[in-house]
Design a protein around this motif. Sequence first.
Motif, short mmCIF file in Angstrom:
data_model
loop_
_atom_site.label_atom_id
_atom_site.label_comp_id
_atom_site.label_asym_id
_atom_site.label_seq_id
_atom_site.Cartn_x
_atom_site.Cartn_y
_atom_site.Cartn_z
N VAL A 1 0.85 -1.35 0.03
CA VAL A 1 -0.30 -0.05 -0.20
C VAL A 1 1.06 1.62 0.12
CG1 VAL A 1 -1.52 1.47 1.48
CG2 VAL A 1 -1.95 -0.82 1.09
N TYR A 2 0.33 2.00 -1.03
CA TYR A 2 1.26 3.15 -0.94
C TYR A 2 0.68 4.32 -0.56
CZ TYR A 2 2.49 7.30 -3.40
OH TYR A 2 3.59 8.91 -3.42
N ALA A 3 1.15 5.49 0.31
CA ALA A 3 0.02 5.93 1.71
C ALA A 3 0.97 7.84 1.27
CB ALA A 3 -0.11 5.88 2.77
N SER A 4 0.12 8.79 0.47
CA SER A 4 0.54 10.09 0.11
C SER A 4 -0.58 11.42 0.19
CB SER A 4 1.31 10.17 -0.93
OG SER A 4 1.67 11.33 -1.37
N PHE A 5 -0.93 12.15 0.10
CA PHE A 5 -1.81 12.75 0.39
C PHE A 5 -1.65 14.31 -0.21
CE2 PHE A 5 -2.31 10.45 3.80
CZ PHE A 5 -3.29 10.15 4.02
N GLY A 6 -0.61 14.06 -1.21
CA GLY A 6 -0.15 15.22 -2.15
C GLY A 6 0.96 16.20 -1.80
N SER A 7 0.84 17.18 -2.89
CA SER A 7 1.91 18.53 -2.67
C SER A 7 1.14 19.28 -2.36
CB SER A 7 2.27 19.17 -4.52
OG SER A 7 0.90 18.89 -4.92
N LEU A 8 0.37 20.11 -1.49
CA LEU A 8 -0.62 21.51 -0.65
C LEU A 8 -0.30 20.49 0.71
CD1 LEU A 8 -2.43 23.06 -3.29
CD2 LEU A 8 -0.41 23.78 -2.33
N ALA A 9 -1.44 19.16 0.31
CA ALA A 9 -2.18 18.89 2.70
C ALA A 9 -1.07 18.61 2.91
CB ALA A 9 -2.80 17.86 1.78
N ARG A 10 -1.44 19.09 4.27
CA ARG A 10 0.27 18.80 5.45
C ARG A 10 -0.89 18.48 6.62
NH1 ARG A 10 2.51 19.09 2.11
NH2 ARG A 10 4.59 20.55 0.98
N LEU A 11 -1.18 17.16 7.03
CA LEU A 11 -1.98 16.57 7.65
C LEU A 11 -1.20 17.17 9.43
CD1 LEU A 11 -3.25 12.96 7.01
CD2 LEU A 11 -4.04 15.27 6.64
N PRO A 12 -2.16 17.47 10.68
CA PRO A 12 -0.80 17.37 11.78
C PRO A 12 -0.51 16.21 12.62
CG PRO A 12 -3.40 17.46 12.20
CD PRO A 12 -3.43 18.08 10.76
N PRO A 13 0.58 16.34 13.14
CA PRO A 13 0.67 15.06 13.91
C PRO A 13 0.03 13.98 13.99
CG PRO A 13 2.33 17.40 14.44
CD PRO A 13 0.62 17.27 14.18
N ILE B 1 5.60 11.59 3.94
CA ILE B 1 5.60 11.77 5.36
C ILE B 1 5.88 13.29 4.76
CG2 ILE B 1 5.76 12.24 7.54
CD1 ILE B 1 6.36 9.04 7.78
N LYS B 2 4.50 14.63 4.87
CA LYS B 2 4.70 15.49 5.47
C LYS B 2 4.28 16.76 5.98
CE LYS B 2 5.49 16.11 0.23
NZ LYS B 2 4.37 16.02 -1.76
N THR B 3 5.50 17.28 6.91
CA THR B 3 4.51 17.12 7.74
C THR B 3 4.84 19.37 7.39
OG1 THR B 3 6.43 18.07 8.21
CG2 THR B 3 5.17 16.74 9.28
N ARG B 4 3.57 20.91 8.03
CA ARG B 4 3.52 21.35 8.14
C ARG B 4 4.64 22.34 9.51
NH1 ARG B 4 1.36 25.12 4.66
NH2 ARG B 4 -0.81 22.90 4.46
N GLY B 5 5.97 23.18 8.95
CA GLY B 5 6.77 24.18 9.65
C GLY B 5 7.11 22.64 10.56
N GLU B 6 8.63 23.40 11.00
CA GLU B 6 9.56 22.65 11.77
C GLU B 6 9.24 22.18 13.44
OE1 GLU B 6 12.50 25.32 12.14
OE2 GLU B 6 13.22 25.44 10.25
N GLU B 7 7.68 23.11 13.64
CA GLU B 7 7.64 22.62 15.46
C GLU B 7 7.05 21.07 15.07
OE1 GLU B 7 5.40 23.80 19.07
OE2 GLU B 7 5.78 24.86 17.32
N ALA B 8 6.14 21.42 13.97
CA ALA B 8 4.87 20.04 13.53
C ALA B 8 5.67 18.77 13.06
CB ALA B 8 4.47 20.00 12.46
N SER B 9 7.18 18.86 12.42
CA SER B 9 7.94 18.17 11.67
C SER B 9 8.93 17.26 13.21
CB SER B 9 9.13 18.59 11.06
OG SER B 9 9.79 17.94 11.06
#
Length: 501
Positions: free
Chosen positions: A289-301, A322-330
Amino acid sequence: MASSDGVEGGTPHVVLVPLMAPSHMIPMVGMAKLLASRGAVVSLVTTPSNAAWMEGTIQRCAGSGLAVQVIVLRFPSREVGLPEGCERLDMIPSKSMTRNFLRASEMMQEPLERRLRESRIAPSFIISDAGAAWTRALGRALGVPRLVFHGYGCFALLCQHNLHVQKTHLSATSESDPFVVPGLPQRVEVTRAQLPGAFSTSVDMEDIREEIREGELSADGFVVNTFVELEPSYVSALEETTGKKVWTIGPLSLCDRESPYETEGEDKASNEASLCVRWLDSMKRGSVVYASFGSLARLPPSQLVEVGLGLEASGQPFIWAIKTRGEEASREFESWLGDEGFEERNKGRGFLIRGWAPQVVILSHPAVGGFLTHCGWNSTLESVCAGVPMAAWPLFSEQFLNERLVVEILGIAVAIGVKSPTIWGEEEKAGVQVTREEVARALVNLTDVGKDAKERRRRARNLAKAARRAVEDGGSSLTNLDLLLRTVTQEMSPKNAVVVK
């Protein structure tokens, strides 16, 4: 894909104006290569930082003898209060700056007009992103036709058009109250909250939404990244209800096998793809299974944790982008991965990618048997082209409409069950919308060996074959493209539209 010897009646010069956002630019690059392969001269409009990651793709075009040039214009970030170098929609500091970004795009009209008037070959027509409504004035100034390119498929476009006209959504008693979308062959229900941003009640973008709508209504036709065999009744219904010619020329991902992102760091991208392929080579056919939510979306931790635990609980091998929004979320999420031992625990069964993933390469691998996706149209088409069934988790924009298409109409996906949108740029407010149990249940259903799952896979494989046929010589999409070039160049354009200075 075979090349054409050109279009009768002279060489058309097509100007492509994308909205500066990854999911909008990538299909435009594919379109540029496709148009050039059919004998057109193509000018692709972009900005300095975006030109950098297009460079490799354009160089490959030149090496193949295709006439694709890039018109690089300065993006006036500072003039509208954006940071210098903020030249893509996914780079803006906050959603509240969307208006600033779109106004900066409008300011490119005058310098673009100057460049086109100075061009050795005058433009024959413009294909612009629906979000670049300012090209309406550009087309008038140059006296050439303007076609609108939509990042949606015809089903979503028809739903949107019918709602604009009939305003059925306004009869819903609340944002979560389901109603039937009018004018469709099948019964399709959505809620007002699940509609694209064009139906938002927010007043701060109302004027821009109106400009985009007027830009669509005044267009000389629509160019859509789809193929007739995928949504035949919706292509014809869209033409009938809008009164405009609809040219379906996709899937464009089959025309551009290399994402422009690969040129942003070719060594890194090539290495990532090689690692993925080697890992996939060790897996059973159709098991991953491949999981990805695109180039714009960033789900919260908090939601990412549920995704990870759901992938783990499904019992399937997985690749997770896996993509996060911002250093803190990462930092928060990376801490969880380490503290909980998730990555170590799933070593060998799970392959984690931070950031960009070679999605077309992954989906095309025979080991991949399912795609957990946000239902963005590019991702949906890439899954269709690969013949991979989907687990549908829409987030925003037209993605809930795409979910209805792939789950209820095409029967090539299962629904995760999310009811409310996750607002782009405000993902933290959504919190956890889908639990690990729901993720696992959907993925087990998707990869099951039962009758329903086998039928989904059969339908997906058949659509993949149809997609490939569409972009071959004699296929529906290439035939449409040749017709587009002849029609617009010979019938719509002024007789002196193509001149050599």
